[in-house]
Design an enzyme around this catalytic site. Sequence first.
Site, PDB file in Angstrom:
ATOM      1  N   GLU A   1      -5.080  11.074   7.502  1.00 34.79           N
ATOM      2  CA  GLU A   1      -4.410   9.880   7.717  1.00 34.79           C
ATOM      3  C   GLU A   1      -3.292  10.810   6.450  1.00 34.79           C
ATOM      4  O   GLU A   1      -2.983  11.781   5.634  1.00 34.79           O
ATOM      5  CB  GLU A   1      -4.464   8.399   6.910  1.00 34.79           C
ATOM      6  CG  GLU A   1      -4.939   7.770   7.451  1.00 34.79           C
ATOM      7  CD  GLU A   1      -5.623   6.050   6.895  1.00 34.79           C
ATOM      8  OE1 GLU A   1      -5.589   5.341   8.223  1.00 34.79           O
ATOM      9  OE2 GLU A   1      -5.887   5.868   5.492  1.00 34.79           O
TER      10      GLU A   1
ATOM     11  N   ASN B   1       1.222  -1.201   0.417  1.00 32.19           N
ATOM     12  CA  ASN B   1      -0.523  -0.360   0.126  1.00 32.19           C
ATOM     13  C   ASN B   1       1.309   1.484   0.413  1.00 32.19           C
ATOM     14  O   ASN B   1       1.816   1.374  -1.144  1.00 32.19           O
ATOM     15  CB  ASN B   1      -1.324  -0.113   0.698  1.00 32.19           C
ATOM     16  CG  ASN B   1      -0.147  -0.159   2.359  1.00 32.19           C
ATOM     17  OD1 ASN B   1      -0.382  -1.324   3.071  1.00 32.19           O
ATOM     18  ND2 ASN B   1      -1.049   0.913   2.937  1.00 32.19           N
ATOM     19  N   ASP B   2       0.606   2.526   0.789  1.00 29.88           N
ATOM     20  CA  ASP B   2       1.464   3.713   1.088  1.00 29.88           C
ATOM     21  C   ASP B   2       2.663   3.894   0.340  1.00 29.88           C
ATOM     22  O   ASP B   2       3.458   2.574   0.776  1.00 29.88           O
ATOM     23  CB  ASP B   2       1.035   4.151   2.098  1.00 29.88           C
ATOM     24  CG  ASP B   2      -0.551   4.219   2.907  1.00 29.88           C
ATOM     25  OD1 ASP B   2      -0.671   3.865   2.057  1.00 29.88           O
ATOM     26  OD2 ASP B   2      -0.078   4.288   3.721  1.00 29.88           O
TER      27      ASP B   2
ATOM     28  N   ARG C   1      -0.501   8.492  13.958  1.00 35.52           N
ATOM     29  CA  ARG C   1       0.788   8.156  12.585  1.00 35.52           C
ATOM     30  C   ARG C   1       0.984   9.344  11.557  1.00 35.52           C
ATOM     31  O   ARG C   1       0.254   9.484  11.170  1.00 35.52           O
ATOM     32  CB  ARG C   1      -0.613   6.232  12.123  1.00 35.52           C
ATOM     33  CG  ARG C   1      -1.565   6.650  11.489  1.00 35.52           C
ATOM     34  CD  ARG C   1      -2.106   5.214  10.360  1.00 35.52           C
ATOM     35  NE  ARG C   1      -3.681   5.306  10.470  1.00 35.52           N
ATOM     36  CZ  ARG C   1      -5.248   5.740  10.694  1.00 35.52           C
ATOM     37  NH1 ARG C   1      -4.803   5.014  12.895  1.00 35.52           N
ATOM     38  NH2 ARG C   1      -5.992   5.484  10.233  1.00 35.52           N
ATOM     39  N   ASP C   2       1.795   7.904  11.023  1.00 32.22           N
ATOM     40  CA  ASP C   2       2.055   8.807   9.355  1.00 32.22           C
ATOM     41  C   ASP C   2       2.793   9.617   9.638  1.00 32.22           C
ATOM     42  O   ASP C   2       2.388  10.834   8.788  1.00 32.22           O
ATOM     43  CB  ASP C   2       1.087   8.873   8.835  1.00 32.22           C
ATOM     44  CG  ASP C   2       0.222   7.104   8.458  1.00 32.22           C
ATOM     45  OD1 ASP C   2       0.750   6.971   9.260  1.00 32.22           O
ATOM     46  OD2 ASP C   2      -0.833   7.689   7.800  1.00 32.22           O
TER      47      ASP C   2
ATOM     48  N   TRP D   1      -8.945   1.980  -0.101  1.00 29.79           N
ATOM     49  CA  TRP D   1      -9.177   0.671   0.773  1.00 29.79           C
ATOM     50  C   TRP D   1     -10.405   0.112   0.737  1.00 29.79           C
ATOM     51  O   TRP D   1     -10.736  -0.578   1.156  1.00 29.79           O
ATOM     52  CB  TRP D   1      -8.897   1.368   2.071  1.00 29.79           C
ATOM     53  CG  TRP D   1      -7.914   1.480   2.840  1.00 29.79           C
ATOM     54  CD1 TRP D   1      -7.040   2.390   3.035  1.00 29.79           C
ATOM     55  CD2 TRP D   1      -6.505   0.306   2.857  1.00 29.79           C
ATOM     56  NE1 TRP D   1      -5.415   2.867   3.715  1.00 29.79           N
ATOM     57  CE2 TRP D   1      -5.330   1.461   3.396  1.00 29.79           C
ATOM     58  CE3 TRP D   1      -6.542  -0.717   2.909  1.00 29.79           C
ATOM     59  CZ2 TRP D   1      -4.302  -0.454   3.424  1.00 29.79           C
ATOM     60  CZ3 TRP D   1      -5.399  -1.641   2.558  1.00 29.79           C
ATOM     61  CH2 TRP D   1      -4.031  -1.469   3.160  1.00 29.79           C
TER      62      TRP D   1
ATOM     63  N   SER E   1       3.438   3.592   7.796  1.00 31.56           N
ATOM     64  CA  SER E   1       3.446   4.509   7.312  1.00 31.56           C
ATOM     65  C   SER E   1       4.737   5.462   7.800  1.00 31.56           C
ATOM     66  O   SER E   1       4.019   5.895   8.872  1.00 31.56           O
ATOM     67  CB  SER E   1       2.850   5.185   6.471  1.00 31.56           C
ATOM     68  OG  SER E   1       2.567   3.711   5.624  1.00 31.56           O
TER      69      SER E   1
ATOM     70  N   GLN F   1       4.810   0.144   1.802  1.00 33.29           N
ATOM     71  CA  GLN F   1       4.166  -0.805   3.186  1.00 33.29           C
ATOM     72  C   GLN F   1       4.082  -1.800   2.607  1.00 33.29           C
ATOM     73  O   GLN F   1       2.875  -2.448   1.169  1.00 33.29           O
ATOM     74  CB  GLN F   1       2.644  -0.090   3.563  1.00 33.29           C
ATOM     75  CG  GLN F   1       2.702   1.395   4.212  1.00 33.29           C
ATOM     76  CD  GLN F   1       3.544   1.126   5.613  1.00 33.29           C
ATOM     77  OE1 GLN F   1       2.324   0.422   6.261  1.00 33.29           O
ATOM     78  NE2 GLN F   1       4.243   0.948   6.359  1.00 33.29           N
TER      79      GLN F   1
END
Length: 548
Positions: free
Chosen positions: A233, A56-57, A180-181, A319, A116, A74
């Site tokens: 995010e 993913n990311d 996060r991130d 997603w 991430s 990710q």
Amino acid sequence: MVSLLFIACAALIASTYAQTPKYVEPSVPTGVPISGNYSGALRPQVHFSPPKDFMNDPNGMFVDANGTYHLYYQYNPTGVVAGNQHWGHATSKDLYHWVNQQIAIFPPDAHSNIYSGSAVVDVNNTSGFFPHQDNGVVAVYTINTPTSQTQALSYSIDGGYTFQPYSGNPVLSDNSSQFRDPKVIWHAPTQQWVMVVAYAQALTVGFFTSDNLKDWQHVYNFSHYGLLGDQYECPNLVEIRMEGQKEPMYLLAVSINPGAPLGGSITQYFPGSFNGSVFTPVDGAARIGDFGKDNYAGQFFYGIPGDQDQISIAWTSNWQYSQVVPTGPSEGWRSSMSLPRVNYLKNVSRVGYDLVSAPSSLAPVINTTALVRKTMGNGSVSLDYSSVTSGALYFQINITNIPVANITGTANFTFSSSRSGESLKAGYFLAPDSAFFIDRGNVRGFDNPFFTDKFSTSCPYNSSASSLTWSVEGVIDRSILEVFINGGESSATVTFFPEQELDTLKISSGDLNPAVTVNAVVYGLNSAWARFEDAHGTVAGNVTSQKD
Ligand code: FRU
């Protein structure tokens, strides 16, 4: 006494530099790149996708002093759905030919994942990790456990190929499972590091500053701006050029998931100014970077000066369906990255500030002999491109001399399969309120209630001009279509999964005012992966002899 002091010092040094454990699951390869097969009918040939399993990311993107682009991502190396997150890694000199490298960052234990984050080059050794070099890399990322999300560091003394976790992790926590991130940049005017990080369910981007990447002070919250969705995010802050203006501006991108207007995940952005702690958007508008449904969590490369075009890459999925698309069972991989894009801000008619995104030069992959070059009014041109072995094309359609007093007609392009009759359609409806549409509804290899099949965007124009020009360019690449309207003033990323390969292109226009001219040009693209394949079609990657 002296020896006691010596032992105490040695113990302190040993604990500071103690190897923080990293957990390597027995089935996860370490020290070697994972090999993959890039020949599948749905495998993009000029886009990055992981050798196998789920991606993913994009993470940690930076360009090093030798001009090598590093893309981390990710990565679940043990399955075709999300979970067991690590940082995969690939490098490129030209943003199209990628070399798969060994997995870069592993979780600290069996119950944690590496989520991430970003990476910076600590040229001046502010962190103290790099006493003998100016090319040390620090990765800043989220450690996710079932009960917490905290921000942590790993550092690399070999230019970003292998990482050592910092023994003082985590460097930032908030007693939260929704934090996060982190994306870190260097803010030269205040000589400090700045981190933006999502308090995901509080719909807030936190701003922190640091002198050494290890100690962070909270300085500002950017909260409840633009589209909210259910979570914020992957925030990104970048200094960016504004066309016609001497001083660069800043842009804050915020990804939202779930809850995008079309469902699932999408990224919005805010042009603005930044003084080292406070980000001030230019206005109250919510701006979306992509009118398709498959462009998420994009990042800007660290290391590109603010007066140059910023380069970004995003994850081309959503997603809502990323974990069930057919490439998993049929080809053993899921998700790819967008084309590398060059970005800048521009003042466009009516809208004001707009993020212009266009493909980074395709020179590394384009076959310069045009397959179609046609100038027409109302008419059509067809191309059988089954002999283009990559299945990937670049196309450009320019519509010029449209009289503002009489905006009518259509200019469409359709990719279809000569075997199954499936088709992917797009084009302009010219009218006083013109629109551009994409329709993936007649591509039949994937059926899912959230796999929305039609997208469109309006095409505002400057009514004070007497005649208008509209253009679209794009890349089709086996299971991805990316289009860029009017030089990238708007763009869309759309995945599609045909039962049989698309191999025919028809460009047609009708009902245009007789004064209007349509110029169409189409080129084949060369596979960026085929040159790495061995006799069995396997791409192995090579960290020992080919660190490019
Ligand atoms: C965005 C995201 C991030 C998180 C990562 C986990 O797609 O949900 O917020 O760090 O993916 O893989």
